[in-house]
Design a protein around this motif. Sequence first.
Motif, PDB file in Angstrom:
ATOM      1  N   SER A  38      64.864  38.711  -4.574  1.00  0.00           N
ATOM      2  CA  SER A  38      64.870  40.174  -4.617  1.00  0.00           C
ATOM      3  C   SER A  38      63.796  40.668  -3.667  1.00  0.00           C
ATOM      4  O   SER A  38      62.854  39.935  -3.339  1.00  0.00           O
ATOM      5  CB  SER A  38      64.620  40.688  -6.036  1.00  0.00           C
ATOM      6  OG  SER A  38      63.264  40.471  -6.405  1.00  0.00           O
ATOM      7  N   GLY A  39      63.971  41.898  -3.216  1.00  0.00           N
ATOM      8  CA  GLY A  39      62.993  42.412  -2.268  1.00  0.00           C
ATOM      9  C   GLY A  39      63.052  43.909  -2.112  1.00  0.00           C
ATOM     10  O   GLY A  39      63.899  44.592  -2.691  1.00  0.00           O
ATOM     11  N   PRO A  41      61.297  46.619  -3.105  1.00  0.00           N
ATOM     12  CA  PRO A  41      61.385  47.480  -4.288  1.00  0.00           C
ATOM     13  C   PRO A  41      61.047  48.932  -3.988  1.00  0.00           C
ATOM     14  O   PRO A  41      60.163  49.232  -3.185  1.00  0.00           O
ATOM     15  CB  PRO A  41      60.352  46.865  -5.244  1.00  0.00           C
ATOM     16  CG  PRO A  41      59.447  46.048  -4.405  1.00  0.00           C
ATOM     17  CD  PRO A  41      60.251  45.591  -3.223  1.00  0.00           C
ATOM     18  N   SER A  42      61.774  49.837  -4.626  1.00  0.00           N
ATOM     19  CA  SER A  42      61.506  51.274  -4.578  1.00  0.00           C
ATOM     20  C   SER A  42      61.425  51.741  -6.032  1.00  0.00           C
ATOM     21  O   SER A  42      61.678  50.962  -6.945  1.00  0.00           O
ATOM     22  CB  SER A  42      62.641  51.980  -3.828  1.00  0.00           C
ATOM     23  OG  SER A  42      63.859  51.764  -4.508  1.00  0.00           O
ATOM     24  N   PRO A  43      61.093  53.022  -6.284  1.00  0.00           N
ATOM     25  CA  PRO A  43      60.990  53.461  -7.679  1.00  0.00           C
ATOM     26  C   PRO A  43      62.315  53.377  -8.447  1.00  0.00           C
ATOM     27  O   PRO A  43      62.299  53.283  -9.671  1.00  0.00           O
ATOM     28  CB  PRO A  43      60.512  54.911  -7.556  1.00  0.00           C
ATOM     29  CG  PRO A  43      59.753  54.938  -6.268  1.00  0.00           C
ATOM     30  CD  PRO A  43      60.525  54.023  -5.353  1.00  0.00           C
ATOM     31  N   ASP A  44      63.442  53.393  -7.750  1.00  0.00           N
ATOM     32  CA  ASP A  44      64.705  53.368  -8.504  1.00  0.00           C
ATOM     33  C   ASP A  44      65.527  52.093  -8.294  1.00  0.00           C
ATOM     34  O   ASP A  44      66.646  52.007  -8.780  1.00  0.00           O
ATOM     35  CB  ASP A  44      65.551  54.608  -8.201  1.00  0.00           C
ATOM     36  CG  ASP A  44      66.273  54.499  -6.867  1.00  0.00           C
ATOM     37  OD1 ASP A  44      65.737  53.817  -5.960  1.00  0.00           O
ATOM     38  OD2 ASP A  44      67.363  55.074  -6.729  1.00  0.00           O
ATOM     39  N   GLY A  45      64.981  51.112  -7.589  1.00  0.00           N
ATOM     40  CA  GLY A  45      65.783  49.906  -7.405  1.00  0.00           C
ATOM     41  C   GLY A  45      65.125  48.885  -6.516  1.00  0.00           C
ATOM     42  O   GLY A  45      63.909  48.909  -6.283  1.00  0.00           O
ATOM     43  N   PHE A  46      65.943  47.976  -6.017  1.00  0.00           N
ATOM     44  CA  PHE A  46      65.487  46.881  -5.138  1.00  0.00           C
ATOM     45  C   PHE A  46      66.728  46.261  -4.532  1.00  0.00           C
ATOM     46  O   PHE A  46      67.856  46.615  -4.894  1.00  0.00           O
ATOM     47  CB  PHE A  46      64.680  45.841  -5.928  1.00  0.00           C
ATOM     48  CG  PHE A  46      65.185  45.610  -7.329  1.00  0.00           C
ATOM     49  CD1 PHE A  46      66.407  44.988  -7.566  1.00  0.00           C
ATOM     50  CD2 PHE A  46      64.447  46.064  -8.430  1.00  0.00           C
ATOM     51  CE1 PHE A  46      66.869  44.807  -8.858  1.00  0.00           C
ATOM     52  CE2 PHE A  46      64.921  45.879  -9.733  1.00  0.00           C
ATOM     53  CZ  PHE A  46      66.132  45.241  -9.939  1.00  0.00           C
ATOM     54  N   VAL A  47      66.503  45.316  -3.624  1.00  0.00           N
ATOM     55  CA  VAL A  47      67.602  44.577  -3.001  1.00  0.00           C
ATOM     56  C   VAL A  47      67.702  43.210  -3.678  1.00  0.00           C
ATOM     57  O   VAL A  47      66.682  42.554  -3.912  1.00  0.00           O
ATOM     58  CB  VAL A  47      67.355  44.383  -1.496  1.00  0.00           C
ATOM     59  CG1 VAL A  47      68.486  43.584  -0.853  1.00  0.00           C
ATOM     60  CG2 VAL A  47      67.195  45.732  -0.800  1.00  0.00           C
ATOM     61  N   CYS A 228      59.940  40.508  -2.960  1.00  0.00           N
ATOM     62  CA  CYS A 228      59.140  40.303  -1.762  1.00  0.00           C
ATOM     63  C   CYS A 228      59.333  41.412  -0.730  1.00  0.00           C
ATOM     64  O   CYS A 228      60.310  42.153  -0.754  1.00  0.00           O
ATOM     65  CB  CYS A 228      59.457  38.946  -1.127  1.00  0.00           C
ATOM     66  SG  CYS A 228      61.129  38.795  -0.479  1.00  0.00           S
ATOM     67  N   LEU A 229      58.341  41.507   0.152  1.00  0.00           N
ATOM     68  CA  LEU A 229      58.442  42.247   1.410  1.00  0.00           C
ATOM     69  C   LEU A 229      58.312  41.210   2.500  1.00  0.00           C
ATOM     70  O   LEU A 229      57.726  40.150   2.288  1.00  0.00           O
ATOM     71  CB  LEU A 229      57.304  43.261   1.549  1.00  0.00           C
ATOM     72  CG  LEU A 229      57.095  44.259   0.415  1.00  0.00           C
ATOM     73  CD1 LEU A 229      55.905  45.161   0.731  1.00  0.00           C
ATOM     74  CD2 LEU A 229      58.352  45.074   0.172  1.00  0.00           C
TER      75      LEU A 229
END
Length: 518
Positions: A38-39, A41-47, A228-229
């Motif tokens: 996963s990567g 991340p934002s306040p409403d989700g992630f990839v 991750c970023l």
Amino acid sequence: MNRRKLIGLSGAFAANWTVGRRFARSTGGYPFTLGVASGQPSPDGFVLWTRLAVLPLAPDGLGGMSEPTSVIWEVAADEAMRNVVRTGTVEAYSRWAHSVHIEVTDLEPGRPYWYRFIALGEASPVGLARTAPMPDTKLVGMRFAFASCSNWQVGYFSAYRHMAAENPDLVIFLGDYIYEHTYANASAHKVVRKHDGSTAIDLTGYRNRYALYHTDPDLQALHTAAPCLMTWDDHEVENDYANEWSERMEIAPENFLRRRAAAYQAYYEHMPLRIRSMPQGNGLRLYDRFRFGDLVSFSVLDGRQYRTKQPCEVPPWRHGHVASESCTDRLDPERTLLGAQQERWLFDEFRRSEAAWNVIAQEQLVAHLRQRNRDGASGYWTDGWDGYPVTRQRVLDAIMATRLNNPVFIGGDIHSFWTTDLKADFANPSSATVATEFVGTSITSDPPPRETTLAVLPDNPHIRFFESRHRGYVAVDLTRDRMETRMQIISDRRDPKATVSTLKRFVVESGRAGAIFA
Ligand code: FE
Ligand code: CA
């Protein structure tokens, strides 16, 4: 504290399960041999990412897959995946090597979620992802860890395993996540495990290089344990390439760009990147920013795709070397490391950010490093920020002009630990410290020559700490008042069960640039 403990248990559980599944199933028709990630991340989700591959290193680079294949994804509020809050189905296509990138949205901010994929009648390991807190949330603290330079050939990825055990809220990869180059002479390079093929130069080669790295149980454990970023450095494509220029001067840009496009596509196919990073033409939009509450803003830079070629090349090579002070091309104001557009975007974030800390995550050592070339003349390394000093000065000037809160640069590339003071005027050691810098050592890659570097440190009083003898990573505990940085080292890169310890601790106090030995 409760959250930390909760995540701690789940991280360890997830990591063990990943490893167990891999060994149990990797020889059958199991499609999740490359793990999950996963990567962003934002306040409403992630990839969410995975790539289906029943035969990870199939010679055609397609992982033993051919037909379009349906993949179900699930996001749950609990680790046992009982309370599934979001789910969907996507098709995985050979055009993208059966990779999937899911942008999950409409989740709650600032909390953990668990996820998995289902395909070909099999379920993937469960990974832990996390949404970022809202930008106006008063976040009391977070932990992140950063890594760079994992060369499969020269060691095991124990550092990744120990990073996973830290249960960081976020992991940042700063480049050389793979190495394109396969050593022809394994004994000369003390190879402990070989790359599966020759040096990657085309899409099949890059795909299988990423696939090989993603079969590593320690890397899988890390991706399973935290979002991750990422940014890249040179070895995701070619040693010391710059934009459209190969390190070998005889290779024409149009030919090199074909190789670069293949490498960029494979990068996208193997990373939890947003769909907007899907390669377009020859390019891939990688630089991006991420905020975690009002505590920290991460500006993730791309120092490779848009840079001017290195100054004062020595035919037939364009790659890094120590150019003497007589190389005036180095100082040309037209030279750029980031490109005009990315630079504007970065300075815009400097103006807008209200975060208590501002971390600039990028590939290389930012500080000046006055070195000596082979003739003993004073000079600078051409492949890093020292090859682009005008860009560096503009960045530091913008930080001062915008009075950016607590700027901290993190980097890799140089396979050693560095702590530096980024000075308003590097030639004047008593000038103001504008920003703090931490560079992490390699996960495995060979260190630079230590004696040569130690010999030039007296010429560089802004370098506060240097150590090249260990492999490892950096962990950071951030609160509103202070940043505590741990340089973590593994016992032996050649030992797959290597242990970890802390080499050095530093503290940066809010409102005061420059690290303090803790
Ligand atoms: Fe490297
Ligand atoms: Ca590098």
